[in-house]
Motif scaffolding. Structure first.
Motif, PDB file in Angstrom:
ATOM      1  N   THR A 100      -2.478  -8.233 -12.169  1.00 23.56           N
ATOM      2  CA  THR A 100      -1.505  -8.797 -12.167  1.00 23.56           C
ATOM      3  C   THR A 100      -0.051  -7.354 -11.513  1.00 23.56           C
ATOM      4  O   THR A 100       1.200  -7.360 -11.294  1.00 23.56           O
ATOM      5  N   GLN A 101      -0.531  -6.577 -12.859  1.00 15.12           N
ATOM      6  CA  GLN A 101       0.275  -4.599 -13.133  1.00 15.12           C
ATOM      7  C   GLN A 101       0.608  -4.307 -11.712  1.00 15.12           C
ATOM      8  O   GLN A 101       1.716  -3.517 -10.927  1.00 15.12           O
ATOM      9  N   MET A 102      -0.733  -4.224 -10.594  1.00 15.70           N
ATOM     10  CA  MET A 102      -0.887  -3.653  -9.434  1.00 15.70           C
ATOM     11  C   MET A 102      -0.033  -5.086  -9.009  1.00 15.70           C
ATOM     12  O   MET A 102       1.010  -3.632  -7.855  1.00 15.70           O
ATOM     13  N   ALA A 103      -0.381  -5.758  -8.695  1.00 12.67           N
ATOM     14  CA  ALA A 103       0.441  -6.331  -7.160  1.00 12.67           C
ATOM     15  C   ALA A 103       2.010  -6.503  -7.829  1.00 12.67           C
ATOM     16  O   ALA A 103       2.779  -6.594  -6.820  1.00 12.67           O
ATOM     17  N   ASP A 104       2.538  -6.385  -9.238  1.00 10.01           N
ATOM     18  CA  ASP A 104       4.078  -6.246  -9.629  1.00 10.01           C
ATOM     19  C   ASP A 104       4.424  -5.359  -8.784  1.00 10.01           C
ATOM     20  O   ASP A 104       5.976  -5.144  -7.922  1.00 10.01           O
ATOM     21  N   TYR A 105       3.420  -4.304  -9.144  1.00 10.31           N
ATOM     22  CA  TYR A 105       4.006  -2.326  -8.970  1.00 10.31           C
ATOM     23  C   TYR A 105       4.720  -2.855  -7.216  1.00 10.31           C
ATOM     24  O   TYR A 105       5.127  -2.024  -6.625  1.00 10.31           O
ATOM     25  N   PHE A 106       3.160  -2.910  -6.650  1.00 11.36           N
ATOM     26  CA  PHE A 106       3.408  -2.931  -4.910  1.00 11.36           C
ATOM     27  C   PHE A 106       4.574  -4.304  -4.429  1.00 11.36           C
ATOM     28  O   PHE A 106       4.499  -3.903  -3.329  1.00 11.36           O
ATOM     29  N   ASN A 107       4.977  -5.033  -5.040  1.00 13.93           N
ATOM     30  CA  ASN A 107       5.102  -5.914  -4.643  1.00 13.93           C
ATOM     31  C   ASN A 107       5.363  -6.754  -3.360  1.00 13.93           C
ATOM     32  O   ASN A 107       4.847  -7.059  -2.765  1.00 13.93           O
ATOM     33  N   THR A 108       3.899  -7.621  -4.346  1.00 17.45           N
ATOM     34  CA  THR A 108       3.083  -7.966  -3.594  1.00 17.45           C
ATOM     35  C   THR A 108       2.297  -9.247  -3.897  1.00 17.45           C
ATOM     36  O   THR A 108       2.667  -9.335  -5.204  1.00 17.45           O
ATOM     37  N   SER A 109       0.965  -9.490  -3.403  1.00 14.28           N
ATOM     38  CA  SER A 109       0.318 -10.722  -4.192  1.00 14.28           C
ATOM     39  C   SER A 109      -1.234 -10.187  -4.702  1.00 14.28           C
ATOM     40  O   SER A 109      -1.792  -9.365  -4.599  1.00 14.28           O
ATOM     41  N   ILE A 110      -1.844 -10.648  -6.054  1.00 12.37           N
ATOM     42  CA  ILE A 110      -3.072 -10.160  -6.604  1.00 12.37           C
ATOM     43  C   ILE A 110      -4.436 -10.905  -4.553  1.00 12.37           C
ATOM     44  O   ILE A 110      -5.257  -9.764  -4.588  1.00 12.37           O
ATOM     45  N   LEU A 146     -11.556  -3.599  -3.869  1.00 18.03           N
ATOM     46  CA  LEU A 146     -10.504  -3.604  -3.409  1.00 18.03           C
ATOM     47  C   LEU A 146      -9.277  -3.601  -1.464  1.00 18.03           C
ATOM     48  O   LEU A 146      -8.997  -2.403  -2.662  1.00 18.03           O
ATOM     49  N   PRO A 147     -10.043  -4.438  -0.710  1.00 14.56           N
ATOM     50  CA  PRO A 147      -9.761  -3.211   0.571  1.00 14.56           C
ATOM     51  C   PRO A 147      -8.162  -3.197   0.927  1.00 14.56           C
ATOM     52  O   PRO A 147      -8.148  -2.434   1.099  1.00 14.56           O
ATOM     53  N   ASN A 148      -7.433  -3.379   0.182  1.00 13.43           N
ATOM     54  CA  ASN A 148      -6.006  -3.284   0.465  1.00 13.43           C
ATOM     55  C   ASN A 148      -5.082  -2.578  -0.930  1.00 13.43           C
ATOM     56  O   ASN A 148      -3.973  -1.661   0.071  1.00 13.43           O
ATOM     57  N   LEU A 149      -5.746  -1.916  -1.381  1.00 16.27           N
ATOM     58  CA  LEU A 149      -4.743  -1.019  -2.249  1.00 16.27           C
ATOM     59  C   LEU A 149      -5.268   0.170  -1.831  1.00 16.27           C
ATOM     60  O   LEU A 149      -3.838   0.839  -2.030  1.00 16.27           O
ATOM     61  N   LYS A 150      -5.820   0.903  -1.117  1.00 20.39           N
ATOM     62  CA  LYS A 150      -5.573   1.736  -0.794  1.00 20.39           C
ATOM     63  C   LYS A 150      -4.558   1.759   0.563  1.00 20.39           C
ATOM     64  O   LYS A 150      -3.672   3.108   0.437  1.00 20.39           O
ATOM     65  N   LEU A 151      -5.026   1.086   1.104  1.00 28.56           N
ATOM     66  CA  LEU A 151      -3.218   0.906   2.450  1.00 28.56           C
ATOM     67  C   LEU A 151      -2.066   1.063   1.493  1.00 28.56           C
ATOM     68  O   LEU A 151      -1.811   1.720   2.228  1.00 28.56           O
ATOM     69  N   LEU A 152      -2.016  -0.084   0.312  1.00 33.76           N
ATOM     70  CA  LEU A 152      -0.917   0.247  -0.566  1.00 33.76           C
ATOM     71  C   LEU A 152      -0.077   1.596  -0.855  1.00 33.76           C
ATOM     72  O   LEU A 152       0.728   1.743  -0.441  1.00 33.76           O
ATOM     73  N   ARG A 153      -1.135   1.787  -1.646  1.00 30.85           N
ATOM     74  CA  ARG A 153      -1.046   3.204  -2.321  1.00 30.85           C
ATOM     75  C   ARG A 153      -0.213   4.191  -1.353  1.00 30.85           C
ATOM     76  O   ARG A 153       0.041   4.861  -1.157  1.00 30.85           O
ATOM     77  N   LYS A 154      -1.188   4.196   0.464  1.00 27.37           N
ATOM     78  CA  LYS A 154      -0.475   5.596   1.239  1.00 27.37           C
ATOM     79  C   LYS A 154       0.519   4.785   2.242  1.00 27.37           C
ATOM     80  O   LYS A 154       0.971   6.228   1.793  1.00 27.37           O
ATOM     81  N   GLU A 155       0.802   3.574   2.307  1.00 28.17           N
ATOM     82  CA  GLU A 155       2.360   3.792   2.615  1.00 28.17           C
ATOM     83  C   GLU A 155       3.490   4.151   1.373  1.00 28.17           C
ATOM     84  O   GLU A 155       4.671   4.239   1.496  1.00 28.17           O
ATOM     85  N   TYR A 156       2.736   4.061   0.187  1.00 31.72           N
ATOM     86  CA  TYR A 156       3.799   4.063  -1.031  1.00 31.72           C
ATOM     87  C   TYR A 156       3.757   5.546  -1.359  1.00 31.72           C
ATOM     88  O   TYR A 156       4.152   6.253  -2.143  1.00 31.72           O
ATOM     89  N   GLY A 157       2.873   6.531  -1.189  1.00 29.65           N
ATOM     90  CA  GLY A 157       2.807   7.428  -0.257  1.00 29.65           C
ATOM     91  C   GLY A 157       2.550   8.721  -2.115  1.00 29.65           C
ATOM     92  O   GLY A 157       2.826   9.282  -2.032  1.00 29.65           O
ATOM     93  N   TYR A 197      -3.125 -10.541  -1.870  1.00 28.60           N
ATOM     94  CA  TYR A 197      -3.477  -8.993  -0.465  1.00 28.60           C
ATOM     95  C   TYR A 197      -4.044  -8.272  -1.091  1.00 28.60           C
ATOM     96  O   TYR A 197      -4.927  -7.853  -0.549  1.00 28.60           O
ATOM     97  N   ILE A 198      -4.384  -7.835  -2.489  1.00 23.62           N
ATOM     98  CA  ILE A 198      -4.337  -6.613  -2.967  1.00 23.62           C
ATOM     99  C   ILE A 198      -6.701  -6.768  -2.654  1.00 23.62           C
ATOM    100  O   ILE A 198      -6.902  -6.031  -2.108  1.00 23.62           O
ATOM    101  N   VAL A 199      -7.528  -7.727  -3.087  1.00 20.30           N
ATOM    102  CA  VAL A 199      -8.294  -8.284  -3.281  1.00 20.30           C
ATOM    103  C   VAL A 199      -8.726  -8.389  -2.211  1.00 20.30           C
ATOM    104  O   VAL A 199      -9.940  -9.024  -1.361  1.00 20.30           O
ATOM    105  N   GLY A 200      -8.191  -9.002  -0.843  1.00 17.18           N
ATOM    106  CA  GLY A 200      -8.117  -9.041   0.642  1.00 17.18           C
ATOM    107  C   GLY A 200      -7.955 -10.803   0.878  1.00 17.18           C
ATOM    108  O   GLY A 200      -9.270 -10.804   1.720  1.00 17.18           O
ATOM    109  N   ARG A 201      -7.583 -11.648   0.261  1.00 16.03           N
ATOM    110  CA  ARG A 201      -7.731 -13.372   0.746  1.00 16.03           C
ATOM    111  C   ARG A 201      -6.872 -13.388   1.053  1.00 16.03           C
ATOM    112  O   ARG A 201      -7.235 -15.069   2.484  1.00 16.03           O
ATOM    113  N   THR A 202      -6.272 -12.932   2.066  1.00 19.28           N
ATOM    114  CA  THR A 202      -4.763 -13.256   2.381  1.00 19.28           C
ATOM    115  C   THR A 202      -4.608 -12.174   3.683  1.00 19.28           C
ATOM    116  O   THR A 202      -4.385 -10.643   2.765  1.00 19.28           O
ATOM    117  N   THR A 203      -3.818 -12.050   4.946  1.00 27.02           N
ATOM    118  CA  THR A 203      -2.586 -10.986   4.795  1.00 27.02           C
ATOM    119  C   THR A 203      -1.497 -10.909   5.059  1.00 27.02           C
ATOM    120  O   THR A 203      -1.189 -10.609   5.100  1.00 27.02           O
TER     121      THR A 203
END
Length: 109
Positions: free
Chosen positions: A46-56, A2-13, A58-64
């Motif tokens: 789905t749970q991750m996307a809801d938590y980070f207020n984004t789409s699945i 999940l290429p954007n998971l780490k980015l999101l996690r770090k942004e959320y601190g 985006y998390i899996v790298g299919r869109t920017t």
């Protein structure tokens, strides 16, 4: 992976452990999702996307596009309407707010 998971996690601190606790998985699982070719099931995505207020996607790298996918209704737009919407989407949030405010003033005559 999940290429954007780490980015999101770090942004959320939050740490991998904190995210793992919130998602009900192990810290090792979060590490594997971020760094290896292992992917969670759709319920966890789905749970991750809801938590980070984004789409699945985006998390899996299919869109920017970071915003969650919004429910839309089908409209039959002509070319001018399509252009206006495309231009609106390129604006910054404050610019979009200005446009919406102007439309509200114009339509409340």
């Amino acid at each position: 992976m999940l290429p954007n998971l780490k980015l999101l996690r770090k942004e959320y601190g939050i740490s991998q452990q904190v995210l793992a606790d919130m998602m009900g998985v192990s810290q090792q699982s979060i590490n594997q999702y971020e760094n290896h070719s292992i992917e969670p099931d759709i319920a966890l995505l789905t749970q991750m996307a809801d938590y980070f207020n984004t789409s699945i996607d985006y998390i899996v790298g299919r869109t920017t596009i970071r915003r969650p996918i919004e429910r839309v209704e089908a409209f039959h737009l002509n070319q001018d309407e399509t252009t206006v919407i495309s231009q609106y989407r390129m604006l910054k949030p404050k610019e979009q707010l200005c446009i919406r405010s102007m439309l509200q003033i114009i339509t409340e005559k």
